[in-house]
Structure formats: C-alpha cells, structure tokens
Design an enzyme around this catalytic site. Structure first.
Site, short mmCIF file in Angstrom:
data_model
loop_
_atom_site.label_atom_id
_atom_site.label_comp_id
_atom_site.label_asym_id
_atom_site.label_seq_id
_atom_site.Cartn_x
_atom_site.Cartn_y
_atom_site.Cartn_z
N ASP A 7 0.85 -1.18 0.00
CA ASP A 7 0.00 0.00 0.00
C ASP A 7 0.89 1.23 0.00
O ASP A 7 2.04 1.18 0.47
CB ASP A 7 -0.92 0.01 1.23
CG ASP A 7 -1.88 1.19 1.21
OD1 ASP A 7 -2.73 1.24 0.31
OD2 ASP A 7 -1.76 2.07 2.08
N GLU A 9 0.98 5.74 0.49
CA GLU A 9 0.35 7.00 0.85
C GLU A 9 1.00 8.07 -0.01
O GLU A 9 2.19 7.98 -0.36
CB GLU A 9 0.53 7.32 2.33
CG GLU A 9 -0.10 6.30 3.28
CD GLU A 9 -1.60 6.15 3.11
OE1 GLU A 9 -2.25 7.09 2.62
OE2 GLU A 9 -2.13 5.07 3.46
N HIS A 57 -3.76 10.69 6.09
CA HIS A 57 -2.68 9.83 6.61
C HIS A 57 -1.87 10.44 7.74
O HIS A 57 -1.05 9.76 8.36
CB HIS A 57 -1.74 9.39 5.48
CG HIS A 57 -1.26 10.49 4.60
ND1 HIS A 57 -0.60 11.60 5.06
CD2 HIS A 57 -1.34 10.63 3.24
CE1 HIS A 57 -0.26 12.39 4.04
NE2 HIS A 57 -0.73 11.83 2.92
N HIS A 150 -5.01 6.37 7.85
CA HIS A 150 -4.39 5.49 6.87
C HIS A 150 -2.88 5.43 7.13
O HIS A 150 -2.24 6.43 7.46
CB HIS A 150 -4.64 6.01 5.46
CG HIS A 150 -6.06 5.87 5.02
ND1 HIS A 150 -6.40 5.55 3.72
CD2 HIS A 150 -7.23 5.99 5.70
CE1 HIS A 150 -7.72 5.51 3.62
NE2 HIS A 150 -8.24 5.77 4.81
N ASP A 155 -2.19 -0.68 6.55
CA ASP A 155 -3.19 -1.03 5.54
C ASP A 155 -2.77 -2.27 4.76
O ASP A 155 -3.62 -3.08 4.37
CB ASP A 155 -3.42 0.15 4.60
CG ASP A 155 -4.22 1.27 5.25
OD1 ASP A 155 -4.58 1.12 6.44
OD2 ASP A 155 -4.48 2.28 4.60
#
Length: 229
Positions: A7, A9, A57, A150, A155
């Site tokens: 994942d 960000e 985030h 997040h 995640d």
C-alpha cells in the site's frame, strides 16, 4: 508462491499533476501465509503536503522533510519486491504512483502484468457490496480498531488478511497448525502440518460388548413390521 501485498500513501490523487508517493508498506506472503518479512519507509516528496491528504494519513511536510528521497533508496524496494506478483487495493492507483516515481529517476516501470487488484476480486465475489478496505474488514471480521488514520504498512497488513479471505480463506490450504519452512529462500517455502501438541491418548474401544449386542437384539425384536423385514 511468493506474493507481495503493498500500500502507498501520497500527497494527492494524481502523479501526472505533481503528486508524489510519501510512504510505502509491503508484506511478503508465501502460499498465502505472511512470512514476517516486511518493507516500510517514508519518502521526502520535495514538495508541500496538501491539508486534505494530511488529514487522511497524518504525514506532514515537516515530518517528511528529513526522510530519504525515493531516488536514493529505490533499489531497496525493488530488491524486496523481486519478481513477485504485487497485490494492492485499487491497485491501479498504487501502481500509478510507484511507476511514476521510477520514471522520474529514469528507471524501468514495473510491468502491469504483475498487478493483482483486490477490488476487482472483491467485485466478483461480492457484487453490489461495498468494497472499501474498511468494509471488507468488517465483512470478514478482521479487527481494524487500531486504524485511526491510513498508514501504508498497517493497511498492507489488513489487506493481506482480506486477500486470504478473498482467495477462499484459510481452508483453501487446510492450514490448521501449519508452519512455513524455507529450505533456501522464501519462494521455496511449503506448508508443513504438525500434529496437535499434548499428551497422547490411547484410542477408545469401539466394538460393542456382548451385553450391548443382547440389548440391541431385544430392542429390534420389539419393533412391529420393520421396513427391513
């Protein structure tokens, strides 16, 4: 089979308009079992952090200012990824940012044939249902109470659990009390099933005793017009 769940960000939604990747988290899985090997880092995006992205985030420009540049440590990430399939939720988004960073430093982008999108898998398994990571965690009873904001590694860890469920759950490998054994490398790991630990018990006798047989005959003789004649 070795797979990587990952994942990212970012500073926004579109690398074509100058948005950058600021965090990546990767979970290694072999035969759908996490091996414990992970890769996680933050990147200095060399730009500001929009308030909307920071609200998602929690990564501020100040926090990221002393983090490494992608160009300086990209080889660590590529070494970890190897040639494994790469699994992400709404994977086109994450692949877009990862490949944009590679193109910026004149590196070969990752082939899209390696992309596995859990949103597409979920659409086939649960048509018409909500397909966000939160929704799938709720559907499969995966604890996400610690997910306040997040985070790429968090995640990825949640998605790894969701991915196993989307592939059929633990029963697909009959991995009750299974361990991962890697003779040479994680890619060669296999599931080994261990007998439950504890004191060994002698098997119980299952043959009827003469007294039980006699009671059974008496019971059967009292049934009128039995179907078996």
């Amino acid at each position: 089979m070795r797979e990587i769940v990952f994942d990212t960000e970012t500073t926004g939604l579109d690398p074509k308009t100058g948005d950058r990747m600021v965090e990546i988290g990767c979970i290694e899985m072999v035969n759908l079992v996490p091996t414990g090997n992970t890769y996680h880092t933050y990147y200095n995006p060399e730009r500001d952090m929009p308030a909307g992205a920071e609200a998602v985030h929690g990564l501020s420009a100040s926090f990221l200012s002393d983090k490494p540049l992608f160009r300086d440590i990209f080889h660590e990430l590529l070494d970890f990824l190897g040639d494994a399939p790469l699994i992400a939720h709404n994977a086109g988004f994450d692949f877009g940012f990862l490949n944009a960073e590679l193109v910026l430093i004149e590196q070969e982008p990752i082939c899209m044939s390696r992309m596995v999108d859990t949103v597409q898998i979920a659409k086939k398994r649960h048509p018409g249902a909500k397909l966000s990571l939160d929704a799938l965690c709720t559907r499969y009873g995966i604890d996400r109470s610690h997910r306040v904001k997040h985070g790429a590694l968090l995640d990825a860890e949640l998605l790894a659990q969701v991915y196993v469920e989307l592939k059929g759950g633990r029963q697909i490998g009959l991995e009750l009390a299974a361990d991962i054994v890697a003779p040479e490398s994680p890619a060669e790991a296999v599931a080994v099933h261990k007998a439950p630990e504890g004191p060994r018990r002698e098997p119980r006798p299952h043959a009827p005793t003469p007294e039980e047989l006699a009671r059974h005959r008496r019971f059967m003789s009292g049934i009128e017009s039995p179907l078996w004649g």
